[in-house]
Design a protein around this motif. Structure first.
Motif, mmCIF file in Angstrom:
data_model
loop_
_atom_site.group_PDB
_atom_site.id
_atom_site.type_symbol
_atom_site.label_atom_id
_atom_site.label_comp_id
_atom_site.label_asym_id
_atom_site.label_seq_id
_atom_site.Cartn_x
_atom_site.Cartn_y
_atom_site.Cartn_z
ATOM 1 N N ASP A 1 -4.179 100.330 -61.295
ATOM 2 C CA ASP A 1 -4.087 101.078 -60.046
ATOM 3 C C ASP A 1 -2.230 100.800 -59.579
ATOM 4 O OD1 ASP A 1 -4.642 102.274 -57.551
ATOM 5 O OD2 ASP A 1 -3.937 100.260 -56.416
ATOM 6 N N GLY A 2 -1.787 102.350 -59.480
ATOM 7 C CA GLY A 2 -0.280 102.255 -59.155
ATOM 8 C C GLY A 2 0.547 102.232 -60.242
ATOM 9 N N SER A 3 0.026 102.532 -61.385
ATOM 10 C CA SER A 3 0.460 102.308 -62.665
ATOM 11 C C SER A 3 2.062 102.937 -63.042
ATOM 12 C CB SER A 3 -0.057 102.826 -63.925
ATOM 13 O OG SER A 3 -0.545 104.236 -63.763
ATOM 14 N N ARG B 1 4.614 98.609 -44.138
ATOM 15 C CA ARG B 1 4.835 97.885 -45.504
ATOM 16 C C ARG B 1 4.252 98.706 -46.479
ATOM 17 N NH1 ARG B 1 8.369 95.355 -44.025
ATOM 18 N NH2 ARG B 1 8.842 93.297 -44.053
ATOM 19 N N TYR B 2 4.831 99.438 -47.424
ATOM 20 C CA TYR B 2 4.155 100.529 -48.350
ATOM 21 C C TYR B 2 4.757 100.675 -49.674
ATOM 22 C CZ TYR B 2 1.385 104.619 -49.639
ATOM 23 O OH TYR B 2 0.644 105.404 -50.265
ATOM 24 N N SER B 3 3.976 100.439 -50.767
ATOM 25 C CA SER B 3 4.529 100.275 -51.923
ATOM 26 C C SER B 3 4.079 101.526 -52.726
ATOM 27 C CB SER B 3 4.170 99.070 -52.705
ATOM 28 O OG SER B 3 2.973 99.087 -53.196
ATOM 29 N N GLY B 4 3.099 102.143 -52.518
ATOM 30 C CA GLY B 4 2.385 102.891 -53.187
ATOM 31 C C GLY B 4 1.346 102.476 -54.451
ATOM 32 N N SER B 5 1.081 101.328 -54.400
ATOM 33 C CA SER B 5 0.034 100.518 -55.052
ATOM 34 C C SER B 5 -1.021 99.947 -54.229
ATOM 35 C CB SER B 5 0.580 99.546 -56.018
ATOM 36 O OG SER B 5 -0.640 98.663 -56.446
ATOM 37 N N PHE B 6 -2.130 100.827 -54.112
ATOM 38 C CA PHE B 6 -3.090 100.453 -53.070
ATOM 39 C C PHE B 6 -3.570 98.826 -53.259
ATOM 40 C CE2 PHE B 6 -6.380 100.072 -50.223
ATOM 41 C CZ PHE B 6 -7.729 100.141 -50.780
ATOM 42 N N VAL B 7 -3.687 98.225 -54.287
ATOM 43 C CA VAL B 7 -4.243 97.094 -54.583
ATOM 44 C C VAL B 7 -3.235 96.170 -54.178
ATOM 45 C CG1 VAL B 7 -3.348 96.807 -57.138
ATOM 46 C CG2 VAL B 7 -5.296 95.401 -56.217
ATOM 47 N N GLY C 1 -9.165 112.565 -48.009
ATOM 48 C CA GLY C 1 -8.011 111.820 -48.444
ATOM 49 C C GLY C 1 -7.847 111.748 -50.048
ATOM 50 N N LYS C 2 -7.518 110.577 -50.547
ATOM 51 C CA LYS C 2 -7.039 110.461 -51.762
ATOM 52 C C LYS C 2 -7.590 109.369 -52.601
ATOM 53 C CE LYS C 2 -3.316 109.397 -55.169
ATOM 54 N NZ LYS C 2 -1.695 109.352 -55.196
ATOM 55 N N LEU C 3 -7.986 108.526 -51.717
ATOM 56 C CA LEU C 3 -8.478 106.987 -52.807
ATOM 57 C C LEU C 3 -10.056 107.224 -52.997
ATOM 58 C CD1 LEU C 3 -6.646 104.127 -50.947
ATOM 59 C CD2 LEU C 3 -6.009 105.604 -52.888
ATOM 60 N N ARG C 4 -10.179 106.667 -54.170
ATOM 61 C CA ARG C 4 -11.514 107.061 -54.858
ATOM 62 C C ARG C 4 -12.713 105.817 -54.179
ATOM 63 N NH1 ARG C 4 -7.471 109.389 -57.979
ATOM 64 N NH2 ARG C 4 -6.344 107.384 -57.421
ATOM 65 N N LEU C 5 -13.831 106.375 -53.780
ATOM 66 C CA LEU C 5 -14.679 105.341 -53.151
ATOM 67 C C LEU C 5 -15.286 104.368 -54.384
ATOM 68 C CD1 LEU C 5 -17.052 104.528 -51.234
ATOM 69 C CD2 LEU C 5 -18.300 106.486 -52.052
ATOM 70 N N PHE D 1 -13.925 103.291 -57.390
ATOM 71 C CA PHE D 1 -12.929 102.344 -58.193
ATOM 72 C C PHE D 1 -12.020 101.791 -57.025
ATOM 73 C CE2 PHE D 1 -14.708 104.394 -61.639
ATOM 74 C CZ PHE D 1 -14.881 105.745 -61.478
ATOM 75 N N GLU D 2 -11.547 102.290 -56.064
ATOM 76 C CA GLU D 2 -10.760 101.455 -55.042
ATOM 77 C C GLU D 2 -11.422 100.906 -54.002
ATOM 78 O OE1 GLU D 2 -8.542 105.200 -55.495
ATOM 79 O OE2 GLU D 2 -6.705 104.042 -56.250
ATOM 80 N N ALA D 3 -11.988 101.882 -53.348
ATOM 81 C CA ALA D 3 -12.606 101.682 -51.884
ATOM 82 C C ALA D 3 -13.739 100.517 -51.748
ATOM 83 C CB ALA D 3 -13.010 102.903 -51.107
HETATM 84 P P1 P6P Z 1 0.826 108.104 -52.720
HETATM 85 C C1 P6P Z 1 -1.982 105.018 -56.808
HETATM 86 O O1 P6P Z 1 -1.633 106.356 -57.637
HETATM 87 C C2 P6P Z 1 -2.683 105.266 -55.715
HETATM 88 O O2 P6P Z 1 -4.013 105.890 -56.010
HETATM 89 C C3 P6P Z 1 -2.987 103.937 -54.888
HETATM 90 O O3 P6P Z 1 -2.836 102.713 -55.584
HETATM 91 C C4 P6P Z 1 -1.904 104.228 -53.721
HETATM 92 O O4 P6P Z 1 -2.372 103.651 -52.665
HETATM 93 C C5 P6P Z 1 -2.019 105.708 -53.582
HETATM 94 O O5 P6P Z 1 -2.250 106.281 -54.838
HETATM 95 C C6 P6P Z 1 -0.635 106.213 -53.531
HETATM 96 O O6 P6P Z 1 -0.447 107.591 -52.895
HETATM 97 O O7 P6P Z 1 0.551 109.646 -52.120
HETATM 98 O O8 P6P Z 1 1.558 107.527 -51.676
HETATM 99 O O9 P6P Z 1 1.666 108.590 -53.956
#
Ligand code: P6P
Length: 300
Positions: free
Chosen positions: A102-104, A208-214, A238-242, A244-246
């Motif tokens: 996640d967030g590779s 605080r936001y990095s772009g990696s959900f985990v 939205g974007k996140l997967r039920l 694999f992530e949620a």
């Molecule tokens: P955005 C990473 O691709 C991811 O699935 C999550 O880990 C992260 O929270 C989200 O997408 C980041 O999305 O739109 O901010 O690049």
């Protein structure tokens, strides 16, 4: 300090589940070692339309291969695979959901990424998240750490040089906190979500936001607050997967005293309709999620 194996034994973890969790933990070292020379884009996309880097595919293949050979797994679903994998040698066994990395895309800028895993005792990965047997994630950051729960608390381990994991913190409880992570572009936020974020800012919450959900979730787990990747104007799910992530992250959040919601309802009560289902997602401190749901339900 206790090893992961000792901790699982002391917790009375089912023997097969313990063996599976340890097997998955043993993949952290080879995956981390592959970071250096597998971070180029592979020129392919996964079913969600995400560009894949070589490591996404390599980590995915590694995890699927060890799970197939384990003779403990019946069903595997991965964020990097378009279909559910039925391991035909097994008529029963665990079901596994994988977000291998996640967030590779953040590896190229040396930020923390992670592997998110959900484990289902009866092999059915398309059931409500509250019925999981285990949820865990591995974070590849300044330290390589592992967080797991089998509904007997949430516990954090650190990887040693030999690839084994040693207890770092036990029985993590999510504080109320004052951090917030606002996923999605502001221009795509709905009015009610925008007003929600404004209320967090005006009450002194720090972004605080990095772009990696985990990785962003782990900060909320430890310091408290709320992470959001909401329904957007052009993407109501939205974007996140039920799967694999949620669900795995929500299972851990719930066990640590937090909550996870679509903004209207508990995500752990949702029965998935498909493996690529996305959900609007808010995860964080229980009181913040409760206030959010009251606000969202009453918004006019
Ligand atoms: P955005 C990473 O691709 C991811 O699935 C999550 O880990 C992260 O929270 C989200 O997408 C980041 O999305 O739109 O901010 O690049």
């Amino acid at each position: 300090m206790a090893t992961l194996e000792e901790h699982l034994t002391d917790a009375g973890c089912d023997e097969k589940l313990k063996k599976l969790i340890l097997l998955l933990s043993q993949q952290a070292k080879p995956i981390k070692n592959a970071f250096v020379d597998k971070q180029n884009y592979a020129g392919t996309k996964n079913m969600h339309g995400d560009d894949q880097i070589e490591l996404d595919k390599w980590a995915d293949e590694l995890l699927i291969d060890v799970l197939r050979k384990s003779e403990m797994v019946k069903t595997i679903a991965s964020e990097e695979q378009s279909d559910i994998i039925e391991v035909f040698t097994q008529d029963k066994g665990f079901g596994i959901t994988l977000d291998p990395l996640d967030g590779s895309s953040l590896i190229a800028v040396n930020l923390t990424v992670g592997t998110i895993i959900g484990i289902y005792g009866d092999g059915n990965i398309l059931q409500k998240g509250k019925n999981m047997a285990c949820a865990m994630y591995i974070l590849y950051g300044p330290l390589t750490t592992l967080v797991y729960t089998i509904k007997k608390g949430v516990h954090e381990f650190v990887m040693k040089d030999d690839g084994t994991f040693e207890l770092l913190r036990e029985n993590l409880i999510m504080p109320e906190g004052k951090l917030y992570s606002p996923g999605g572009l502001k221009k795509d936020h709905t009015e009610k979500h925008t007003k929600f974020l404004e209320s967090l800012e005006s009450s002194g919450h720090k972004l605080r936001y990095s772009g990696s959900f985990v990785a962003d979730f782990h900060q909320i787990l430890r310091y408290g607050g709320i992470f959001s990747y909401p329904a957007l104007k052009d993407k109501e799910s939205g974007k996140l997967r039920l799967l694999f992530e949620a669900k795995p992250i929500g299972f851990i959040a719930r066990e640590a005293g937090g909550e996870i919601s679509t903004g209207e309802k508990d995500i752990l009560e949702i029965t998935p309709k498909s493996i690529d289902q996305r959900v609007p997602l808010y995860v964080g401190s229980k009181s913040k999620i409760q206030k959010l749901e009251e606000y969202m339900r009453g918004y006019r």
